[in-house]
Scaffold this motif. Structure first.
Motif, PDB file in Angstrom:
ATOM      1  N   LEU A   8      28.879 -16.070  17.137  1.00 16.21           N
ATOM      2  CA  LEU A   8      27.463 -16.720  16.758  1.00 16.21           C
ATOM      3  C   LEU A   8      26.315 -15.965  17.689  1.00 16.21           C
ATOM      4  O   LEU A   8      26.281 -16.370  18.812  1.00 16.21           O
ATOM      5  CB  LEU A   8      27.416 -18.439  17.208  1.00 16.21           C
ATOM      6  N   VAL A  62      26.714 -14.633  12.058  1.00 16.92           N
ATOM      7  CA  VAL A  62      27.657 -15.248  12.109  1.00 16.92           C
ATOM      8  C   VAL A  62      28.683 -14.409  11.678  1.00 16.92           C
ATOM      9  O   VAL A  62      29.097 -13.998  10.886  1.00 16.92           O
ATOM     10  CB  VAL A  62      27.629 -16.695  11.068  1.00 16.92           C
ATOM     11  N   VAL A 122      27.339 -22.122  10.411  1.00 24.28           N
ATOM     12  CA  VAL A 122      26.103 -21.901   9.772  1.00 24.28           C
ATOM     13  C   VAL A 122      25.111 -22.962   9.558  1.00 24.28           C
ATOM     14  O   VAL A 122      23.948 -22.862   9.760  1.00 24.28           O
ATOM     15  CB  VAL A 122      26.800 -21.481   8.422  1.00 24.28           C
ATOM     16  N   PRO A 151      20.812 -17.674   9.419  1.00 25.17           N
ATOM     17  CA  PRO A 151      22.144 -16.973   9.442  1.00 25.17           C
ATOM     18  C   PRO A 151      22.525 -16.213   8.547  1.00 25.17           C
ATOM     19  O   PRO A 151      22.330 -16.352   7.093  1.00 25.17           O
ATOM     20  CB  PRO A 151      23.211 -18.299   9.592  1.00 25.17           C
TER      21      PRO A 151
END
Length: 287
Positions: A139, A153, A168, A178
């Motif tokens: 992340l 991600v 997400v 993301p």
């Protein structure tokens, strides 16, 4: 999973930035680091960040108290046991990250997600130290976290669909966009960006132009909002060097060789904004 409490391991630039955006979005946050002084600096950084948001009109002044109240600090990693999501945001060193993840594995609840904010290290390799790597994911927030919209991600080979989908959704809830990126050294953005910064450092070292001229050239000639050397100072020269070392090692390609000047500046402790000196001088910098 509904992520209500987020744990952050590392109260530096990235950790406190992530803590701030999570708290602004309504999550409770536990900020963890190795000593009280590191946590104190992290919390002061959050307060300064909230003050900037007030000055820009992003949040109201009367919201600051409740946002700040959602963030607590602790040097005890076991305090993260109640978190639904724990994000490792330590320095970009494989062994340090692996040691943190091993410690977390025996503490956090079995259904909690463990994430890394690494900007270059393999998510698959990091996840392999966990008993259940299916709950591990990359992340990757960008600095400064409260300003930058993007989150990469990164799914490791072992990451489950449920883990990926949850983070997400979490990234969107804290106001980020993301993108799904393959696990590869440097991922997408830093694979492109940091070698460009490295080349700018080569150009400076060779006397092609001054730092100011190189940065002006890329701002005015390539429409970049910030020059590559000023950006290196913002990122941290130690972080840029660590990323280049990972790229060079993992791809085994000399085109990723770190510029000698970059390594020398890190050796000198000239790390950019956080140390008060990099390619430029920052007299009011506070680590």
């Amino acid at each position: 999973m509904n992520v209500q409490t987020v744990g952050l391991v590392g109260a530096g630039q990235m950790g406190r930035g992530i803590a701030q955006v999570c708290a602004v979005a309504g999550s409770n946050v536990i900020l963890n680091d190795i000593d009280d002084e590191a946590i104190r600096r992290g919390l002061l950084g959050v307060e300064a960040g909230l003050a900037r948001m007030v000055s820009k009109g992003t949040i109201a002044e009367n919201e600051v108290g409740s946002i700040r109240a959602r963030i607590s600090g602790s040097i005890e990693v076991r305090q993260l046991a109640a978190c639904e999501l724990v994000i490792e945001a330590a320095t970009e060193r494989l062994q340090i990250k692996q040691d943190i993840l091993k410690a977390l594995d025996g503490i956090v609840r079995s259904d909690a997600i463990i994430a890394t904010n690494t900007s270059s290290v393999s998510v698959t390799k990091l996840g392999a130290v966990l008993a259940d790597p299916s709950r591990f994911v990359g992340l990757h927030f960008f600095n400064p976290v409260p300003v930058m919209e993007l989150v990469e991600v990164i799914r490791g080979l072992q990451t489950s669909d449920a883990t990926f989908d949850t983070v997400v959704g979490f990234a969107k809830r804290v106001g980020k966009t993301p993108i799904d990126v393959k696990n590869s050294p440097g991922f997408a953005v830093n694979r492109i960006l940091v070698p460009m910064i490295n080349e700018a450092i080569f150009a400076l070292h060779e006397g092609l132009a001054s730092a100011e001229q190189i940065d002006a050239g890329m701002k005015l000639g390539a429409n970049h909002p910030i020059g590559p050397l000023a950006l290196a100072d913002l990122i941290g020269l130690d972080t840029a060097l660590a990323i280049m070392d990972v790229l060079c090692s993992e791809f085994n390609d000399p085109k990723y060789r770190p510029a000698p000047l970059l390594r020398e500046m890190v050796d000198a402790g000239y790390l950019g904004r956080k140390s008060g000196r990099g390619f430029y001088v920052y007299p009011d910098a506070r680590a």
